[in-house]
Enzyme design. Structure first.
Site, PDB file in Angstrom:
ATOM      1  N   GLY A  46       0.840  -1.197   0.000  1.00 46.14           N
ATOM      2  CA  GLY A  46       0.000   0.000   0.000  1.00 46.14           C
ATOM      3  C   GLY A  46       0.872   1.242   0.000  1.00 46.14           C
ATOM      4  O   GLY A  46       2.068   1.168   0.321  1.00 46.14           O
ATOM      5  N   GLN A  51       3.030   9.941   1.770  1.00 47.23           N
ATOM      6  CA  GLN A  51       4.379   9.365   1.777  1.00 47.23           C
ATOM      7  C   GLN A  51       5.230   9.838   0.603  1.00 47.23           C
ATOM      8  O   GLN A  51       6.460   9.725   0.656  1.00 47.23           O
ATOM      9  CB  GLN A  51       4.305   7.836   1.770  1.00 47.23           C
ATOM     10  CG  GLN A  51       3.717   7.263   3.047  1.00 47.23           C
ATOM     11  CD  GLN A  51       3.554   5.763   2.951  1.00 47.23           C
ATOM     12  OE1 GLN A  51       2.581   5.281   2.395  1.00 47.23           O
ATOM     13  NE2 GLN A  51       4.528   5.014   3.442  1.00 47.23           N
ATOM     14  N   CYS A  92       6.233  -0.280   7.430  1.00 48.21           N
ATOM     15  CA  CYS A  92       5.895   0.928   6.674  1.00 48.21           C
ATOM     16  C   CYS A  92       7.090   1.312   5.820  1.00 48.21           C
ATOM     17  O   CYS A  92       8.230   1.320   6.296  1.00 48.21           O
ATOM     18  CB  CYS A  92       5.555   2.062   7.635  1.00 48.21           C
ATOM     19  SG  CYS A  92       5.064   3.582   6.793  1.00 48.21           S
ATOM     20  N   LEU A  93       6.823   1.649   4.558  1.00 44.78           N
ATOM     21  CA  LEU A  93       7.901   2.060   3.658  1.00 44.78           C
ATOM     22  C   LEU A  93       8.569   3.343   4.137  1.00 44.78           C
ATOM     23  O   LEU A  93       9.713   3.616   3.762  1.00 44.78           O
ATOM     24  CB  LEU A  93       7.349   2.247   2.236  1.00 44.78           C
ATOM     25  CG  LEU A  93       6.825   0.959   1.566  1.00 44.78           C
ATOM     26  CD1 LEU A  93       6.116   1.310   0.265  1.00 44.78           C
ATOM     27  CD2 LEU A  93       7.964  -0.026   1.321  1.00 44.78           C
ATOM     28  N   HIS A 134      -4.076   1.630   7.953  1.00 43.85           N
ATOM     29  CA  HIS A 134      -2.701   2.150   8.009  1.00 43.85           C
ATOM     30  C   HIS A 134      -2.544   3.317   7.020  1.00 43.85           C
ATOM     31  O   HIS A 134      -1.968   4.360   7.366  1.00 43.85           O
ATOM     32  CB  HIS A 134      -1.748   0.988   7.684  1.00 43.85           C
ATOM     33  CG  HIS A 134      -0.300   1.323   7.549  1.00 43.85           C
ATOM     34  ND1 HIS A 134       0.670   0.846   8.413  1.00 43.85           N
ATOM     35  CD2 HIS A 134       0.377   2.075   6.627  1.00 43.85           C
ATOM     36  CE1 HIS A 134       1.860   1.303   8.024  1.00 43.85           C
ATOM     37  NE2 HIS A 134       1.712   2.045   6.947  1.00 43.85           N
ATOM     38  N   GLU A 135      -3.099   3.153   5.817  1.00 43.50           N
ATOM     39  CA  GLU A 135      -2.984   4.217   4.798  1.00 43.50           C
ATOM     40  C   GLU A 135      -3.832   5.435   5.151  1.00 43.50           C
ATOM     41  O   GLU A 135      -3.400   6.579   4.943  1.00 43.50           O
ATOM     42  CB  GLU A 135      -3.382   3.690   3.410  1.00 43.50           C
ATOM     43  CG  GLU A 135      -2.656   2.456   2.903  1.00 43.50           C
ATOM     44  CD  GLU A 135      -1.155   2.516   3.011  1.00 43.50           C
ATOM     45  OE1 GLU A 135      -0.594   3.612   3.130  1.00 43.50           O
ATOM     46  OE2 GLU A 135      -0.522   1.438   2.997  1.00 43.50           O
ATOM     47  N   HIS A 138      -2.028   7.564   7.488  1.00 44.96           N
ATOM     48  CA  HIS A 138      -1.037   8.424   6.804  1.00 44.96           C
ATOM     49  C   HIS A 138      -1.700   9.719   6.324  1.00 44.96           C
ATOM     50  O   HIS A 138      -1.125  10.804   6.457  1.00 44.96           O
ATOM     51  CB  HIS A 138      -0.430   7.723   5.594  1.00 44.96           C
ATOM     52  CG  HIS A 138       0.728   6.811   5.888  1.00 44.96           C
ATOM     53  ND1 HIS A 138       1.876   7.235   6.509  1.00 44.96           N
ATOM     54  CD2 HIS A 138       0.929   5.496   5.607  1.00 44.96           C
ATOM     55  CE1 HIS A 138       2.733   6.226   6.592  1.00 44.96           C
ATOM     56  NE2 HIS A 138       2.179   5.145   6.055  1.00 44.96           N
TER      57      HIS A 138
HETATM   58  O1  GNR Z   1       4.090  -2.586   2.487  1.00 46.32           O
HETATM   59  C1  GNR Z   1       3.487  -2.437   3.556  1.00 46.32           C
HETATM   60  N1  GNR Z   1       3.195  -3.515   4.309  1.00 46.32           N
HETATM   61  C2  GNR Z   1       2.354  -3.476   5.412  1.00 46.32           C
HETATM   62  C3  GNR Z   1       2.333  -4.586   6.256  1.00 46.32           C
HETATM   63  C4  GNR Z   1       1.499  -4.610   7.352  1.00 46.32           C
HETATM   64  C5  GNR Z   1       0.681  -3.536   7.608  1.00 46.32           C
HETATM   65  C6  GNR Z   1       0.698  -2.408   6.797  1.00 46.32           C
HETATM   66  C7  GNR Z   1       1.528  -2.387   5.690  1.00 46.32           C
HETATM   67  S1  GNR Z   1       1.516  -1.005   4.640  1.00 46.32           S
HETATM   68  C8  GNR Z   1       3.150  -1.072   4.018  1.00 46.32           C
HETATM   69  C9  GNR Z   1       3.358  -0.009   2.955  1.00 46.32           C
HETATM   70  C10 GNR Z   1       3.201   1.355   3.584  1.00 46.32           C
HETATM   71  O2  GNR Z   1       4.028   1.889   4.278  1.00 46.32           O
HETATM   72  N2  GNR Z   1       2.067   1.957   3.391  1.00 46.32           N
HETATM   73  O3  GNR Z   1       1.828   3.141   3.984  1.00 46.32           O
HETATM   74 NI    NI Z   2       3.029   3.195   5.755  1.00 44.58          NI
END
Ligand code: GNR
Ligand code: NI
Length: 168
Positions: A46, A51, A92-93, A134-135, A138
């Protein structure tokens, strides 16, 4: 298409609040395509526009095994949340190398616009529910480490600053 630069925690721009998209036009479709390419290249499941330093409400997700199912959420809203919660390890990236367990509702119903600007609703569960929440965090300027203890947050912050200095 282009691979965009991903902001790294603790960059203060990760805490800006994203604005709604007024019209889904070519500019937004280009952003969606660039975000998708950036997510696949990373690789991640995601990516939120925040980001890539664009503070508009755009999310791309692909939780499929073969990376064949891009999902686009523009101006997403949570319209229902389950009482049931699940613990899931998140990464998270924007916080590379950090994996920590977060508890969230296990099913969320989302309304959003797709890449064509058409409204739709989707019931999300499992990893998709974790990812969309999670997104959406952000887009509100919240990074998943903010669910952790202040001690863990400060350790993660130091680690990230150190990695940044080393040019990682
Ligand atoms: O790649 C991602 N893997 C992930 C794994 C578990 C819970 C959330 C994520 S999102 C993350 C990519 C990212 O940072 N999205 O904002
Ligand atoms: Ni993230």
């Amino acid at each position: 298409m282009a691979v965009l630069e991903i902001l790294k925690y603790p960059d203060p721009r990760l805490h800006l609040v994203a604005q709604p998209v007024a019209i889904v036009d070519e500019r937004i479709r280009q952003l969606v395509d660039d975000m998708a390419q950036t997510m696949y290249e990373a690789p991640g499941i995601g990516l939120a526009a925040t980001q890539v330093n664009v503070h508009e409400q755009v999310i791309v997700i692909d939780v499929s095994d073969d990376k064949s199912t891009l999902e686009v959420f523009i101006n997403p809203k949570i319209i229902a949340l389950s009482d049931e919660a699940i613990d899931h390890e998140e990464g998270c990236l924007s916080v590379p190398g950090v994996f920590e367990t977060v508890e969230r509702p296990d099913t969320v119903t989302i309304s959003a616009l797709n890449r064509d600007g058409d409204p739709y609703e989707k019931v999300c569960s499992g990893i998709l529910a974790v990812c969309i929440q999670h997104e959406m965090d952000h887009l509100q300027g919240k990074v998943f480490v903010q669910y952790l203890s202040r001690l863990k947050q400060s350790r993660i912050k130091s680690k990230m600053v150190k990695l940044e200095r080393q040019g990682a």
